[in-house]
Design a protein around this motif. Sequence first.
Motif, PDB file in Angstrom:
ATOM      1  N   ALA A   1     -22.188 -55.204 -17.747  1.00 38.30           N
ATOM      2  CA  ALA A   1     -22.525 -54.182 -16.816  1.00 38.30           C
ATOM      3  C   ALA A   1     -21.757 -53.006 -17.200  1.00 38.30           C
ATOM      4  CB  ALA A   1     -21.727 -54.712 -15.639  1.00 38.30           C
ATOM      5  N   LEU A   2     -20.507 -53.372 -17.990  1.00 34.02           N
ATOM      6  CA  LEU A   2     -19.666 -51.988 -18.352  1.00 34.02           C
ATOM      7  C   LEU A   2     -20.372 -51.292 -19.536  1.00 34.02           C
ATOM      8  CD1 LEU A   2     -16.336 -53.554 -18.540  1.00 34.02           C
ATOM      9  CD2 LEU A   2     -17.138 -51.805 -17.079  1.00 34.02           C
ATOM     10  N   LEU A   3     -21.135 -52.001 -20.425  1.00 30.68           N
ATOM     11  CA  LEU A   3     -21.783 -51.515 -21.202  1.00 30.68           C
ATOM     12  C   LEU A   3     -23.044 -50.424 -20.791  1.00 30.68           C
ATOM     13  CD1 LEU A   3     -21.905 -54.156 -24.218  1.00 30.68           C
ATOM     14  CD2 LEU A   3     -20.712 -51.818 -24.177  1.00 30.68           C
ATOM     15  N   ALA A   4     -23.759 -51.172 -19.879  1.00 28.71           N
ATOM     16  CA  ALA A   4     -24.779 -50.278 -18.963  1.00 28.71           C
ATOM     17  C   ALA A   4     -24.318 -49.134 -18.474  1.00 28.71           C
ATOM     18  CB  ALA A   4     -25.286 -51.112 -18.242  1.00 28.71           C
ATOM     19  N   PHE A   5     -23.139 -49.179 -17.831  1.00 29.50           N
ATOM     20  CA  PHE A   5     -22.371 -48.057 -17.529  1.00 29.50           C
ATOM     21  C   PHE A   5     -21.985 -47.000 -18.275  1.00 29.50           C
ATOM     22  CE2 PHE A   5     -18.314 -45.637 -16.726  1.00 29.50           C
ATOM     23  CZ  PHE A   5     -18.468 -45.391 -15.402  1.00 29.50           C
ATOM     24  N   LYS A   6     -21.697 -47.155 -19.735  1.00 27.69           N
ATOM     25  CA  LYS A   6     -21.444 -46.478 -20.683  1.00 27.69           C
ATOM     26  C   LYS A   6     -22.696 -45.965 -21.301  1.00 27.69           C
ATOM     27  CE  LYS A   6     -19.768 -46.277 -25.669  1.00 27.69           C
ATOM     28  NZ  LYS A   6     -19.239 -47.197 -26.697  1.00 27.69           N
ATOM     29  N   HIS A   7     -23.586 -46.717 -21.635  1.00 34.91           N
ATOM     30  CA  HIS A   7     -24.738 -45.968 -21.933  1.00 34.91           C
ATOM     31  C   HIS A   7     -25.606 -45.061 -20.999  1.00 34.91           C
ATOM     32  CE1 HIS A   7     -24.497 -49.841 -24.896  1.00 34.91           C
ATOM     33  NE2 HIS A   7     -23.807 -48.600 -25.264  1.00 34.91           N
ATOM     34  N   SER A   8     -25.205 -45.063 -20.084  1.00 36.79           N
ATOM     35  CA  SER A   8     -26.092 -44.327 -18.823  1.00 36.79           C
ATOM     36  C   SER A   8     -25.760 -42.955 -18.795  1.00 36.79           C
ATOM     37  CB  SER A   8     -25.885 -44.851 -17.619  1.00 36.79           C
ATOM     38  OG  SER A   8     -24.395 -44.595 -16.984  1.00 36.79           O
ATOM     39  N   PHE A   9     -24.574 -42.725 -19.867  1.00 33.21           N
ATOM     40  CA  PHE A   9     -24.217 -40.929 -19.634  1.00 33.21           C
ATOM     41  C   PHE A   9     -24.524 -40.349 -21.082  1.00 33.21           C
ATOM     42  CE2 PHE A   9     -21.029 -43.062 -16.851  1.00 33.21           C
ATOM     43  CZ  PHE A   9     -20.928 -42.339 -15.864  1.00 33.21           C
TER      44      PHE A   9
ATOM     45  N   ASN B   1     -19.760 -40.314 -28.992  1.00 30.69           N
ATOM     46  CA  ASN B   1     -19.639 -41.547 -28.216  1.00 30.69           C
ATOM     47  C   ASN B   1     -18.673 -41.524 -26.996  1.00 30.69           C
ATOM     48  OD1 ASN B   1     -20.124 -44.130 -27.847  1.00 30.69           O
ATOM     49  ND2 ASN B   1     -18.434 -44.865 -29.348  1.00 30.69           N
ATOM     50  N   PRO B   2     -19.098 -41.703 -25.991  1.00 32.99           N
ATOM     51  CA  PRO B   2     -18.355 -41.763 -24.924  1.00 32.99           C
ATOM     52  C   PRO B   2     -17.352 -43.161 -24.737  1.00 32.99           C
ATOM     53  CG  PRO B   2     -20.516 -42.428 -23.915  1.00 32.99           C
ATOM     54  CD  PRO B   2     -20.718 -42.076 -25.266  1.00 32.99           C
ATOM     55  N   PHE B   3     -16.206 -43.069 -24.367  1.00 34.34           N
ATOM     56  CA  PHE B   3     -15.413 -44.338 -24.180  1.00 34.34           C
ATOM     57  C   PHE B   3     -15.616 -45.088 -25.696  1.00 34.34           C
ATOM     58  CE2 PHE B   3     -17.589 -44.447 -20.151  1.00 34.34           C
ATOM     59  CZ  PHE B   3     -16.808 -43.449 -19.624  1.00 34.34           C
ATOM     60  N   PRO B   4     -14.761 -44.511 -26.593  1.00 37.65           N
ATOM     61  CA  PRO B   4     -14.832 -45.290 -28.113  1.00 37.65           C
ATOM     62  C   PRO B   4     -14.267 -46.507 -28.320  1.00 37.65           C
ATOM     63  CG  PRO B   4     -13.320 -43.221 -27.860  1.00 37.65           C
ATOM     64  CD  PRO B   4     -14.371 -43.271 -26.670  1.00 37.65           C
ATOM     65  N   SER B   5     -13.449 -46.727 -27.159  1.00 36.58           N
ATOM     66  CA  SER B   5     -12.836 -48.105 -27.343  1.00 36.58           C
ATOM     67  C   SER B   5     -13.581 -49.110 -26.746  1.00 36.58           C
ATOM     68  CB  SER B   5     -11.587 -48.024 -26.438  1.00 36.58           C
ATOM     69  OG  SER B   5     -11.591 -47.782 -25.054  1.00 36.58           O
ATOM     70  N   TRP B   6     -14.838 -48.667 -25.985  1.00 35.63           N
ATOM     71  CA  TRP B   6     -15.801 -49.561 -25.370  1.00 35.63           C
ATOM     72  C   TRP B   6     -16.589 -50.110 -26.597  1.00 35.63           C
ATOM     73  CZ3 TRP B   6     -17.455 -48.835 -19.898  1.00 35.63           C
ATOM     74  CH2 TRP B   6     -16.361 -48.608 -18.840  1.00 35.63           C
ATOM     75  N   ASP B   7     -15.844 -50.944 -27.345  1.00 32.44           N
ATOM     76  CA  ASP B   7     -16.904 -51.561 -28.475  1.00 32.44           C
ATOM     77  C   ASP B   7     -17.149 -52.940 -28.316  1.00 32.44           C
ATOM     78  OD1 ASP B   7     -17.608 -52.666 -31.083  1.00 32.44           O
ATOM     79  OD2 ASP B   7     -16.754 -50.977 -32.198  1.00 32.44           O
ATOM     80  N   PRO B   8     -18.497 -53.378 -28.342  1.00 32.46           N
ATOM     81  CA  PRO B   8     -18.570 -54.759 -27.989  1.00 32.46           C
ATOM     82  C   PRO B   8     -17.991 -55.682 -28.896  1.00 32.46           C
ATOM     83  CG  PRO B   8     -20.745 -53.603 -28.267  1.00 32.46           C
ATOM     84  CD  PRO B   8     -19.548 -52.674 -28.711  1.00 32.46           C
ATOM     85  N   VAL B   9     -17.439 -55.348 -30.079  1.00 34.66           N
ATOM     86  CA  VAL B   9     -16.764 -56.211 -30.925  1.00 34.66           C
ATOM     87  C   VAL B   9     -15.235 -56.625 -30.329  1.00 34.66           C
ATOM     88  CG1 VAL B   9     -15.362 -56.542 -33.222  1.00 34.66           C
ATOM     89  CG2 VAL B   9     -17.575 -55.244 -33.026  1.00 34.66           C
ATOM     90  N   PHE B  10     -14.930 -55.753 -29.422  1.00 37.99           N
ATOM     91  CA  PHE B  10     -13.558 -56.367 -28.509  1.00 37.99           C
ATOM     92  C   PHE B  10     -13.638 -56.618 -27.279  1.00 37.99           C
ATOM     93  CE2 PHE B  10     -12.676 -52.710 -31.894  1.00 37.99           C
ATOM     94  CZ  PHE B  10     -11.881 -53.433 -32.693  1.00 37.99           C
ATOM     95  N   ASP B  11     -12.774 -57.496 -26.843  1.00 41.05           N
ATOM     96  CA  ASP B  11     -12.726 -57.842 -25.469  1.00 41.05           C
ATOM     97  C   ASP B  11     -12.592 -56.686 -24.580  1.00 41.05           C
ATOM     98  OD1 ASP B  11     -12.194 -59.211 -23.228  1.00 41.05           O
ATOM     99  OD2 ASP B  11     -10.310 -59.994 -23.771  1.00 41.05           O
ATOM    100  N   CYS B  12     -13.516 -56.755 -23.691  1.00 41.55           N
ATOM    101  CA  CYS B  12     -13.706 -55.439 -22.648  1.00 41.55           C
ATOM    102  C   CYS B  12     -12.419 -55.475 -21.616  1.00 41.55           C
ATOM    103  CB  CYS B  12     -15.005 -55.725 -21.924  1.00 41.55           C
ATOM    104  SG  CYS B  12     -14.913 -57.028 -20.432  1.00 41.55           S
TER     105      CYS B  12
ATOM    106  N   ILE C   1     -11.665 -44.388 -14.147  1.00 33.73           N
ATOM    107  CA  ILE C   1     -12.067 -43.460 -15.148  1.00 33.73           C
ATOM    108  C   ILE C   1     -11.803 -41.953 -14.739  1.00 33.73           C
ATOM    109  CG2 ILE C   1     -14.121 -42.293 -16.578  1.00 33.73           C
ATOM    110  CD1 ILE C   1     -13.780 -45.320 -17.027  1.00 33.73           C
ATOM    111  N   ALA C   2     -10.868 -41.310 -15.428  1.00 30.92           N
ATOM    112  CA  ALA C   2     -10.252 -40.069 -14.853  1.00 30.92           C
ATOM    113  C   ALA C   2      -9.222 -39.562 -16.024  1.00 30.92           C
ATOM    114  CB  ALA C   2      -9.368 -40.268 -13.560  1.00 30.92           C
ATOM    115  N   PRO C   3      -9.234 -38.248 -16.170  1.00 32.98           N
ATOM    116  CA  PRO C   3     -10.475 -37.398 -16.043  1.00 32.98           C
ATOM    117  C   PRO C   3     -11.460 -37.342 -17.327  1.00 32.98           C
ATOM    118  CG  PRO C   3      -8.464 -36.000 -16.852  1.00 32.98           C
ATOM    119  CD  PRO C   3      -7.975 -37.553 -16.707  1.00 32.98           C
ATOM    120  N   TYR C   4     -12.586 -36.973 -17.177  1.00 34.48           N
ATOM    121  CA  TYR C   4     -13.547 -36.885 -18.162  1.00 34.48           C
ATOM    122  C   TYR C   4     -14.503 -35.682 -18.181  1.00 34.48           C
ATOM    123  CZ  TYR C   4     -14.327 -40.247 -22.018  1.00 34.48           C
ATOM    124  OH  TYR C   4     -14.537 -41.016 -23.080  1.00 34.48           O
ATOM    125  N   GLN C   5     -13.914 -34.683 -18.592  1.00 36.10           N
ATOM    126  CA  GLN C   5     -14.566 -33.173 -18.448  1.00 36.10           C
ATOM    127  C   GLN C   5     -15.857 -33.153 -19.039  1.00 36.10           C
ATOM    128  OE1 GLN C   5     -13.046 -30.686 -16.839  1.00 36.10           O
ATOM    129  NE2 GLN C   5     -11.336 -32.209 -16.568  1.00 36.10           N
TER     130      GLN C   5
END
Length: 334
Positions: free
Chosen positions: A29-37, A42-53, A73-77
């Motif tokens: 669900a979080l990766l779908a959130f990321k990829h919708s933008f 790359n948005p949220f570079p720490s959101w790497d599937p290799v690492f624990d969410c 998520i704040a802020p994200y200009q």
Amino acid sequence: MLIIYPILFLLLSTHYSGAELCHPKDKSALLAFKHSFSYPVNPFPSWDPVFDCCTWYGVQCDETTNYVTGLDIAPYQDLNGTIPPSLGNLPHLTVLRLHKIPNLVGEIPPQLGNLPNLRSLTISWTNISGTIPPFLANLKSLVFLDLSFNRLSGSIPPVLAKLPYLRGFDFSRNQLTGPIPESFGHIPATAEFPVLALSHNKLSGELPASLANVNFSAVDISRNNLSGDASVFFGEGKATSSIDISRNNFEFDFSKVRFTVSLDILDVSHNKIYGTIPEQITDAVYLQFLNVSYNRLCGKIPTGWKLRYRSESWDNTSFFHNRCLCGTPLDPCK
């Protein structure tokens, strides 16, 4: 030593990759959130599937169950897009905060009504539009709802008053129209001392008399086009510490108003309020800000204030432009 460090890193990486705590559905669900933008990089570079969410930016997990319980998520200009429906696939979410994301547009998706454990929902300082959706009333655990500083329009859904634990709602700085629902005077007793924040909208109509039933902790309905009797917010037995009803069309007898001792902010300026300033206001020992200007008040300004902390901000501007107020800090009474 130059050989040991790479080996040590490899061992640690292998150990970490085997210690995945995040639940697969939550991660999806979080990766779908990321990829919708859309985003320049790359948005949220720490959101790497290799690492624990549970280690990702803005994500909080329950220490016992490891379910995702918070997303902040704040802020994200430069984040561009709409609120993704995938957020509805985080059933254990208790806190959702999307704040100061100016390129967040579109409407609030109905999937947000499918979060049974959500206690705090903040979508503020964005450019979302549309109406405040009635399906938010499905969030039975909600305690705080902040939809301020957006482009929301339409009326306030009366059904939101049925939320059993809602102690604060902030819809200020939008383009809302219509009256304050009569149902807001029947907020459940389980929602103790709620906050009413509706300032800087286009609300109109008379205040419901039922609002007198609610013991608000703070009221800010300033800068609207509301009318009627705003004395419903006052009373010696109430816990209301801040009242701002300025810049409306309220018309009532101020002489009959009674003030709680805990009152610290009072702004009734720019209305059509008449009568005198009651002597009983001097019992409000915590009062730090007072503005009754631009009304139709008469009589002598009370003296003998019992303030614990004398405010330096009180001068003639707190009282001027009334019909016939007199006494310090205005001209002496004749």
